[in-house]
Design a protein around this motif. Structure first.
Motif, PDB file in Angstrom:
ATOM      1  N   UNK A 154      -7.601 -17.527  26.337  1.00 38.47           N
ATOM      2  CA  UNK A 154      -8.009 -17.342  24.945  1.00 38.47           C
ATOM      3  C   UNK A 154      -8.961 -16.158  24.885  1.00 38.47           C
ATOM      4  N   UNK A 155      -8.568 -15.181  24.113  1.00 39.03           N
ATOM      5  CA  UNK A 155      -9.343 -13.945  23.972  1.00 39.03           C
ATOM      6  C   UNK A 155     -10.071 -13.979  22.630  1.00 39.03           C
ATOM      7  N   UNK A 156     -11.385 -14.151  22.687  1.00 37.64           N
ATOM      8  CA  UNK A 156     -12.187 -14.284  21.481  1.00 37.64           C
ATOM      9  C   UNK A 156     -12.505 -15.749  21.218  1.00 37.64           C
ATOM     10  N   UNK A 157     -13.755 -16.143  21.453  1.00 39.27           N
ATOM     11  CA  UNK A 157     -14.144 -17.545  21.226  1.00 39.27           C
ATOM     12  C   UNK A 157     -15.328 -17.617  20.262  1.00 39.27           C
ATOM     13  N   UNK A 158     -15.156 -16.912  19.148  1.00 33.10           N
ATOM     14  CA  UNK A 158     -16.123 -17.023  18.062  1.00 33.10           C
ATOM     15  C   UNK A 158     -15.830 -18.278  17.259  1.00 33.10           C
TER      16      UNK A 158
END
Length: 344
Positions: free
Chosen positions: A7-11
């Protein structure tokens, strides 16, 4: 065999995707990547990722070394084109947060690349997997509203205020997607007007005069149906409401109503001499299945990988159409309400 994912981006939204894939029996989250170290730290603390043996990194470039089946991209929209292209070229299946990109030509290129690579490209249009939207589409198709006349939607709240896109690109895609899904067609022309209050100095390709905080959108369909959408991220009155009106009733999707998110308000006007008298007024609360929309998105993405069949309601092709519609709306917004014809 489980599908190995990173998972790329865990905002804010990436964290929800992570939660769902961690819980899915057919998925194995191998790694998460985010340049924001605070996001990584919060995810580690919340989900205990290191104890699970999950790689945590600020550099996604190391991910190709660990053997993946798919990549989930939940990064700012302006980064999507480059990241999705690289992922597809590496042979990964891709689930991307909406919008697919900010440019319809880029969307088309990525969709064709996925087809050439024989990889699945799916866009997270979460609302299209909502039980209320699914059931609503059945009601509209069954003709329970009679002759469809017009629609309207309101999507307002007080923040978050984005700095990469305006309120149009942040919010409108949901309601446009729902209208298109329920009607079974795409608008042939659009019109928009808006206001810039908070960030006049933040300029993008789509917003050369600053990021619009409030936008009114008009969708014009070939069937003569029209819809008006009110969008604002600077409004304390939070609303998530969409309605389709027909000659025999109205179908209302009100996400803020926990007890009755989908209602069918029946009623029609009967001519009597020189007057029109309301008749058949009945409010029906539509029963819905219990399901988290994002969980359905994650499940469908894994299914597309397993079956090698694209998702009919949220493929790269549909994502491209929606970005094309948004681009035309932006042109109308820049031209102060000029009606723009869409050429698909």
């Amino acid at each position: 065999m489980k599908t190995r994912l990173a998972i790329l981006g865990v905002g804010r939204w990436g964290t929800h995707l992570l939660r769902n894939f961690l819980a899915h029996p057919q998925a194995e989250v191998v790694a998460i990547a985010d340049p924001n170290l605070d996001n990584l730290t919060q995810c580690q603390a919340k989900f205990g990722l290191e104890e699970k043996g999950i790689i945590i990194t600020s550099d996604w470039q190391i991910l190709p070394q660990i053997g993946l089946d798919g990549l989930v991209i939940a990064t700012p929209a302006c980064t999507h084109y480059r990241l999705i292209k690289e992922a597809l070229e590496l042979g990964y299946h891709v689930l991307a947060e909406k919008p697919l990109t900010l440019d319809p030509s880029e969307c088309l290129e990525l969709t064709r690349l996925a087809q050439q690579q024989q990889r699945q490209l799916m866009v997270d249009h979460t609302y299209l997997f909502h039980p209320a939207v699914k059931r609503g589409q059945e009601i509209v198709t069954d003709g329970q509203l009679g002759e469809l006349r017009y629609g309207y939607a309101t999507r307002t709240h007080l923040g978050p205020v984005r700095q990469d896109v305006d309120a149009l690109w942040d919010l409108a895609i949901h309601d446009i997607g729902i209208f298109n899904h329920w009607l079974g067609e795409q608008p042939t022309a659009v019109q928009a007007q808006g206001q810039v209050w908070l960030q006049p100095n933040y300029k993008t390709v789509h917003s050369p005069k600053g990021l619009a905080d409030m936008v009114w959108v008009r969708l014009i369909y070939n069937s003569a149906f029209e819809a008006i959408i009110h969008l604002c991220w600077s409004n304390p009155d939070k609303q998530r409401r969409l309605c389709v009106v027909g000659s025999q009733g109205s179908l209302i999707f009100d996400e803020m109503s926990s007890d009755a998110p989908l209602t069918l308000q029946k009623g029609y006007l009967e001519p009597q001499e020189t007057r029109f008298i309301p008749q058949g007024q009945i409010r029906e609360v539509i029963e819905l299945e219990k399901a988290e929309p994002l969980q359905q998105v994650c499940d469908r993405f894994l299914e597309t990988i397993r079956t090698q069949k694209s998702c009919s309601i949220s493929s790269g092709w549909l994502g491209t159409q929606l970005v094309q519609i948004l681009s035309c709306i932006s042109i109308s917004l820049q031209r102060q309400g000029e009606i723009i014809t869409i050429n698909y």
